[in-house]
Design an enzyme around this catalytic site. Structure first.
Site, mmCIF file in Angstrom:
data_model
loop_
_atom_site.group_PDB
_atom_site.id
_atom_site.type_symbol
_atom_site.label_atom_id
_atom_site.label_comp_id
_atom_site.label_asym_id
_atom_site.label_seq_id
_atom_site.Cartn_x
_atom_site.Cartn_y
_atom_site.Cartn_z
ATOM 1 N N CYS A 95 -10.294 9.541 -9.143
ATOM 2 C CA CYS A 95 -11.180 8.445 -8.744
ATOM 3 C C CYS A 95 -12.254 8.898 -7.737
ATOM 4 C CB CYS A 95 -10.315 7.298 -8.234
ATOM 5 S SG CYS A 95 -11.153 5.719 -8.189
ATOM 6 N N ARG B 60 -16.482 -4.651 -10.022
ATOM 7 C CA ARG B 60 -15.403 -3.672 -9.845
ATOM 8 C C ARG B 60 -14.561 -3.595 -11.101
ATOM 9 N NH1 ARG B 60 -14.520 -1.498 -5.078
ATOM 10 N NH2 ARG B 60 -12.601 -0.317 -5.240
ATOM 11 N N HIS C 25 -4.998 6.022 -11.503
ATOM 12 C CA HIS C 25 -3.946 6.107 -10.490
ATOM 13 C C HIS C 25 -2.634 5.839 -11.217
ATOM 14 C CE1 HIS C 25 -7.019 5.829 -7.316
ATOM 15 N NE2 HIS C 25 -7.556 4.837 -7.994
HETATM 16 N N1 GLN Z 1 -14.632 4.028 -3.425
HETATM 17 C C1 GLN Z 1 -14.780 4.423 -4.797
HETATM 18 C C2 GLN Z 1 -15.201 3.266 -5.704
HETATM 19 O O1 GLN Z 1 -14.963 2.111 -5.406
HETATM 20 C C3 GLN Z 1 -13.497 5.031 -5.295
HETATM 21 C C4 GLN Z 1 -12.347 4.067 -5.335
HETATM 22 C C5 GLN Z 1 -11.004 4.736 -5.540
HETATM 23 O O2 GLN Z 1 -10.834 5.945 -5.374
HETATM 24 N N2 GLN Z 1 -10.004 3.940 -5.847
HETATM 25 O O3 GLN Z 1 -15.777 3.527 -6.737
#
Ligand code: GLN
Length: 237
Positions: free
Chosen positions: A93, A127, A193
């Protein structure tokens, strides 16, 4: 390589959302079950990054922590040197984003990445949160890959980077091309994840084969892992 396989858990104090540190545990356990000696070497934000480790893992992060990690890796380029000599690097990520050329924060500020992989990342309107499943797009993997995604960044792959998989459920890299993750040189990145390697044993063994320089590894029968995979794959579709 020494008799003791050194697994680098890089910056777990800043990169480690959703238990991504578990990827290092999975690598160590799969090695030990096959009779190898293996240890996890934790490199925190107070430590320089050694270039001598056998395999490296980096987890996800919130925006600010991600920036601290990028700065640290640029200041101490051990990871870049290790990758040049072929040591596998697993990036989850935020780690994909910060190992790229640049990424833009949620506030629209462009931050220089480490430049190990040909990707750039910009925040998307929405998101992406939920189960993610892909069909692997690289040699050496055949089973569907699955994990949990939670990111706002959308990552575009440049010509030097390949996708890890093609999305069958969820969002993935998030720029509308149906691709997920990145593979370039010794770096393998995914938005999954889970931790990703607990849910995808084939991916764990691909990284281990590369780290050890072997063609194959003794298979491991782990019914609980298969049960977890069946359950999560059913939940995603
Ligand atoms: N902060 C980054 C995003 O929102 C990565 C998020 C994460 O690693 N879960 O894209």
């Amino acid at each position: 390589m020494s008799d003791n396989i050194q697994i680098g858990l890089i910056l777990p104090d800043v990169l480690g959302t959703y238990g991504d540190g578990g990827n290092a545990l999975v690598l160590r356990q799969r090695l030990r079950m096959r009779g190898y000696n293996a240890d996890i070497v934790e490199i925190t934000i107070a430590d320089p990054v050694p270039e001598s480790l056998d395999i490296y893992t980096l987890g996800g992060a919130e925006d600010y922590a991600q920036r601290l990690a990028a700065r640290h890796l640029l200041k101490h380029p051990g990871l870049q040197r290790a990758s040049e000599r072929g040591a596998p690097v697993l990036a989850i990520c935020a780690a994909i984003q910060l190992l790229g050329t640049w990424y833009e924060t949620s506030e629209g500020e462009r931050v220089d990445g480490v430049g190990l992989i040909d990707v750039s990342t910009v925040p998307q309107q929405k998101r992406s949160i939920g189960e993610l499943v892909t069909t692997p797009a690289i040699a050496g993997l055949s089973a569907p890959l699955c994990g949990f995604e939670n990111h706002r960044g959308g990552t575009t792959l440049g010509p030097d980077a390949e996708a890890l998989g093609t999305v069958t459920a969820g969002v993935g890299n998030g720029v509308g091309d149906g691709r997920e993750g990145v593979v370039q040189g010794s770096v393998l990145g995914t938005y999954m994840h889970g931790p990703a390697l607990a849910r995808n044993p084939e991916l764990a063994d691909l990284l281990l084969r590369r780290a050890l320089g072997v063609e194959s590894l003794e298979p491991l029968e782990l019914p609980d892992v298969e049960k977890l995979r069946r359950e999560r794959l059913a939940a995603a579709h």
